[in-house]
Design a protein around this motif. Structure first.
Motif, PDB file in Angstrom:
ATOM      1  N   SER A 195       9.359 -58.484  36.244  1.00  0.00           N
ATOM      2  CA  SER A 195       8.325 -59.171  35.649  1.00  0.00           C
ATOM      3  C   SER A 195       7.539 -60.175  36.868  1.00  0.00           C
ATOM      4  O   SER A 195       6.181 -60.113  36.755  1.00  0.00           O
ATOM      5  CB  SER A 195       8.810 -60.213  34.611  1.00  0.00           C
ATOM      6  OG  SER A 195       9.822 -60.984  35.200  1.00  0.00           O
ATOM      7  N   GLY A 196       8.080 -60.660  37.843  1.00  0.00           N
ATOM      8  CA  GLY A 196       7.718 -61.303  38.851  1.00  0.00           C
ATOM      9  C   GLY A 196       6.732 -60.413  39.811  1.00  0.00           C
ATOM     10  O   GLY A 196       5.782 -61.040  40.094  1.00  0.00           O
ATOM     11  N   GLY A 197       7.296 -59.257  39.948  1.00  0.00           N
ATOM     12  CA  GLY A 197       6.389 -58.383  40.970  1.00  0.00           C
ATOM     13  C   GLY A 197       5.166 -58.014  40.000  1.00  0.00           C
ATOM     14  O   GLY A 197       4.129 -57.843  40.631  1.00  0.00           O
ATOM     15  N   LEU A 198       5.278 -57.658  38.843  1.00  0.00           N
ATOM     16  CA  LEU A 198       4.049 -57.138  38.020  1.00  0.00           C
ATOM     17  C   LEU A 198       3.060 -58.333  38.045  1.00  0.00           C
ATOM     18  O   LEU A 198       1.944 -58.192  38.150  1.00  0.00           O
ATOM     19  CB  LEU A 198       4.298 -56.656  36.542  1.00  0.00           C
ATOM     20  CG  LEU A 198       5.171 -55.304  36.712  1.00  0.00           C
ATOM     21  CD1 LEU A 198       5.735 -55.117  35.189  1.00  0.00           C
ATOM     22  CD2 LEU A 198       4.496 -54.346  37.107  1.00  0.00           C
ATOM     23  N   LEU A 199       3.524 -59.624  37.673  1.00  0.00           N
ATOM     24  CA  LEU A 199       2.549 -60.659  37.415  1.00  0.00           C
ATOM     25  C   LEU A 199       1.938 -61.145  38.668  1.00  0.00           C
ATOM     26  O   LEU A 199       0.898 -61.375  38.521  1.00  0.00           O
ATOM     27  CB  LEU A 199       3.522 -62.061  37.048  1.00  0.00           C
ATOM     28  CG  LEU A 199       3.920 -61.769  35.383  1.00  0.00           C
ATOM     29  CD1 LEU A 199       5.013 -62.742  34.897  1.00  0.00           C
ATOM     30  CD2 LEU A 199       2.593 -61.745  34.374  1.00  0.00           C
ATOM     31  N   PHE A 200       2.755 -61.427  39.700  1.00  0.00           N
ATOM     32  CA  PHE A 200       2.089 -61.894  41.085  1.00  0.00           C
ATOM     33  C   PHE A 200       1.517 -60.728  41.859  1.00  0.00           C
ATOM     34  O   PHE A 200       0.535 -61.109  42.860  1.00  0.00           O
ATOM     35  CB  PHE A 200       3.068 -62.466  42.020  1.00  0.00           C
ATOM     36  CG  PHE A 200       3.554 -63.779  41.397  1.00  0.00           C
ATOM     37  CD1 PHE A 200       2.988 -64.965  41.185  1.00  0.00           C
ATOM     38  CD2 PHE A 200       4.764 -64.020  40.581  1.00  0.00           C
ATOM     39  CE1 PHE A 200       3.280 -66.101  40.689  1.00  0.00           C
ATOM     40  CE2 PHE A 200       5.279 -65.080  39.923  1.00  0.00           C
ATOM     41  CZ  PHE A 200       4.329 -66.357  40.075  1.00  0.00           C
ATOM     42  N   ALA A 201       1.568 -59.823  41.271  1.00  0.00           N
ATOM     43  CA  ALA A 201       0.768 -58.433  42.203  1.00  0.00           C
ATOM     44  C   ALA A 201      -0.736 -58.637  41.329  1.00  0.00           C
ATOM     45  O   ALA A 201      -1.724 -58.643  42.055  1.00  0.00           O
ATOM     46  CB  ALA A 201       1.314 -57.168  41.866  1.00  0.00           C
ATOM     47  N   VAL A 205      -3.311 -67.923  37.806  1.00  0.00           N
ATOM     48  CA  VAL A 205      -2.211 -68.303  38.363  1.00  0.00           C
ATOM     49  C   VAL A 205      -1.304 -69.201  37.532  1.00  0.00           C
ATOM     50  O   VAL A 205       0.020 -68.890  37.371  1.00  0.00           O
ATOM     51  CB  VAL A 205      -2.460 -69.099  39.488  1.00  0.00           C
ATOM     52  CG1 VAL A 205      -1.335 -69.861  40.332  1.00  0.00           C
ATOM     53  CG2 VAL A 205      -3.095 -68.445  40.605  1.00  0.00           C
ATOM     54  N   VAL A 206      -2.060 -70.108  36.510  1.00  0.00           N
ATOM     55  CA  VAL A 206      -1.035 -71.153  35.757  1.00  0.00           C
ATOM     56  C   VAL A 206      -0.537 -69.910  34.381  1.00  0.00           C
ATOM     57  O   VAL A 206       0.746 -70.126  34.341  1.00  0.00           O
ATOM     58  CB  VAL A 206      -2.091 -72.069  35.099  1.00  0.00           C
ATOM     59  CG1 VAL A 206      -1.327 -72.469  33.977  1.00  0.00           C
ATOM     60  CG2 VAL A 206      -2.547 -72.934  35.945  1.00  0.00           C
ATOM     61  N   ALA A 207      -1.106 -68.832  34.197  1.00  0.00           N
ATOM     62  CA  ALA A 207      -0.794 -67.908  33.088  1.00  0.00           C
ATOM     63  C   ALA A 207       0.579 -67.263  33.381  1.00  0.00           C
ATOM     64  O   ALA A 207       1.520 -67.056  32.719  1.00  0.00           O
ATOM     65  CB  ALA A 207      -1.865 -67.209  32.665  1.00  0.00           C
ATOM     66  N   ALA A 208       0.284 -66.771  34.882  1.00  0.00           N
ATOM     67  CA  ALA A 208       1.292 -65.969  35.534  1.00  0.00           C
ATOM     68  C   ALA A 208       2.598 -66.690  35.630  1.00  0.00           C
ATOM     69  O   ALA A 208       3.908 -66.475  35.291  1.00  0.00           O
ATOM     70  CB  ALA A 208       0.876 -65.339  36.793  1.00  0.00           C
ATOM     71  N   LEU A 209       2.507 -68.009  36.026  1.00  0.00           N
ATOM     72  CA  LEU A 209       3.698 -68.867  36.275  1.00  0.00           C
ATOM     73  C   LEU A 209       4.345 -69.070  35.006  1.00  0.00           C
ATOM     74  O   LEU A 209       5.557 -69.138  34.616  1.00  0.00           O
ATOM     75  CB  LEU A 209       3.334 -70.184  36.933  1.00  0.00           C
ATOM     76  CG  LEU A 209       3.006 -70.170  38.548  1.00  0.00           C
ATOM     77  CD1 LEU A 209       2.412 -71.545  39.052  1.00  0.00           C
ATOM     78  CD2 LEU A 209       4.131 -69.672  39.216  1.00  0.00           C
ATOM     79  N   ILE A 256       8.107 -68.043  33.907  1.00  0.00           N
ATOM     80  CA  ILE A 256       9.149 -69.091  33.495  1.00  0.00           C
ATOM     81  C   ILE A 256       9.851 -68.472  32.183  1.00  0.00           C
ATOM     82  O   ILE A 256      10.821 -68.709  31.757  1.00  0.00           O
ATOM     83  CB  ILE A 256       8.623 -70.437  33.558  1.00  0.00           C
ATOM     84  CG1 ILE A 256       8.274 -70.822  35.058  1.00  0.00           C
ATOM     85  CG2 ILE A 256       9.365 -71.391  33.102  1.00  0.00           C
ATOM     86  CD1 ILE A 256       7.334 -72.023  35.040  1.00  0.00           C
ATOM     87  N   ALA A 257       8.907 -68.269  31.189  1.00  0.00           N
ATOM     88  CA  ALA A 257       9.258 -67.808  29.791  1.00  0.00           C
ATOM     89  C   ALA A 257      10.224 -66.713  30.008  1.00  0.00           C
ATOM     90  O   ALA A 257      11.394 -66.797  29.312  1.00  0.00           O
ATOM     91  CB  ALA A 257       8.088 -67.530  28.855  1.00  0.00           C
ATOM     92  N   ILE A 258      10.029 -65.686  30.738  1.00  0.00           N
ATOM     93  CA  ILE A 258      10.827 -64.494  30.870  1.00  0.00           C
ATOM     94  C   ILE A 258      12.011 -64.872  31.504  1.00  0.00           C
ATOM     95  O   ILE A 258      13.098 -64.440  31.231  1.00  0.00           O
ATOM     96  CB  ILE A 258       9.983 -63.366  31.797  1.00  0.00           C
ATOM     97  CG1 ILE A 258       8.661 -63.060  31.208  1.00  0.00           C
ATOM     98  CG2 ILE A 258      10.934 -62.274  32.025  1.00  0.00           C
ATOM     99  CD1 ILE A 258       8.075 -62.042  32.049  1.00  0.00           C
ATOM    100  N   TYR A 259      12.022 -65.956  32.262  1.00  0.00           N
ATOM    101  CA  TYR A 259      12.966 -66.308  33.273  1.00  0.00           C
ATOM    102  C   TYR A 259      14.109 -67.055  32.244  1.00  0.00           C
ATOM    103  O   TYR A 259      15.378 -66.705  32.067  1.00  0.00           O
ATOM    104  CB  TYR A 259      12.917 -67.259  34.088  1.00  0.00           C
ATOM    105  CG  TYR A 259      14.298 -67.988  35.064  1.00  0.00           C
ATOM    106  CD1 TYR A 259      14.360 -67.154  36.290  1.00  0.00           C
ATOM    107  CD2 TYR A 259      14.473 -69.158  34.672  1.00  0.00           C
ATOM    108  CE1 TYR A 259      15.303 -67.666  36.763  1.00  0.00           C
ATOM    109  CE2 TYR A 259      15.646 -69.540  35.581  1.00  0.00           C
ATOM    110  CZ  TYR A 259      16.053 -68.956  36.528  1.00  0.00           C
ATOM    111  OH  TYR A 259      17.175 -69.486  37.214  1.00  0.00           O
TER     112      TYR A 259
END
Length: 257
Positions: free
Chosen positions: A160-166, A191-195, A199-202
């Protein structure tokens, strides 16, 4: 220098310019008879001049002129311009005389490659972190009742981090030629939405049951982190990836180029 010599030089220069103009007109007429458009005529005229300036051999020049003209006539039927086919006359002539320019691998920054690069790096970081904690502070790991240190949780968070921050990297990248420039507020919200999403996925991953989300031994996490790092290095070199959440220095170098 006497006035008589100056006059002779001026007359000679004028005759030379007139001769060059006549040759230019004759060349354009000859090219026009081949059915070329005005732009393609000018391309062929400039190509001939550049080949002469580079001292191209007569037989080589004749061959190039014939082949280029044939390609331009065929390209006109499809609406293809000389620049699309050959670039500029100067660069094309230089390539003919001096050989093609050797270019290194072109930097790539597609969404898929960035997601893969970021995902591997996130996996490496979490795996190495939990591996060290397990080796040097096993009591703290045993006391941790959340499932964030489980292997499935780490994989999900990394993907999820890879997809979001790409996606974030693409949003923050400077607009290419022809693209609409994204406003600052849009970049900040992205940026805020991705973070927030990450965090929600985490936290959601921490709720996974241990049956499907087991915690591995510390040494296993460290080995996986090392293997993941080597895999990421291979991917970055193999595809010459530029960008990503962990490549600020490379981003600056790519922009300078």
């Amino acid at each position: 220098m006497s006035e008589e010599n100056q006059s002779r030089n001026a007359q000679a220069g004028q005759k030379q310019r007139e001769q060059m103009q006549k040759e230019s007109v004759a060349t354009h007429h000859e090219l026009s008879d081949q059915g070329l458009t005005k732009r393609n005529e000018e391309f062929m005229f400039q190509l001939g001049k550049q080949l002469d300036a580079l001292n191209a051999k007569a037989d080589k020049k004749a061959q190039v002129i014939e082949e280029t003209m044939t390609a331009l006539v065929e390209g006109q039927k499809k609406g293809t311009t000389a620049k699309q086919l050959f670039g500029t006359p100067t660069a094309y002539a230089a390539e003919i005389v001096n050989g093609p320019v050797r270019r290194g691998p072109q930097p790539q920054s597609s969404y898929k490659l960035l997601a893969l690069d970021n995902g591997l790096m996130f996996f490496n970081i979490f795996a190495f972190m939990f591996g060290l904690m397990s080796v040097f502070s096993p009591k703290s790991m045993a006391a941790d009742q959340t499932g964030t240190s489980g292997i499935l949780a780490i994989i999900l968070v990394a993907i999820s981090g890879g997809l979001l921050f790409a996606w974030v990297t693409k949003v923050l990248s400077p607009a290419k030629k022809g693209e609409e420039k994204k406003p600052v507020w849009y970049k900040i919200l992205s940026v805020v939405a991705a973070l927030v999403a990450w965090i929600a996925i985490y936290f959601a991953a921490s709720l996974l049951p241990g049956m499907i989300n087991p915690t591995l031994p510390g040494i296993a996490y460290i080995v996986l982190a090392v293997l993941g790092f080597l895999a990421d290095m291979y991917v970055r070199r193999r595809y010459n990836i530029v960008g990503g959440a962990f490549a600020g220095g490379q981003n600056q170098q790519a922009r300078k180029k």
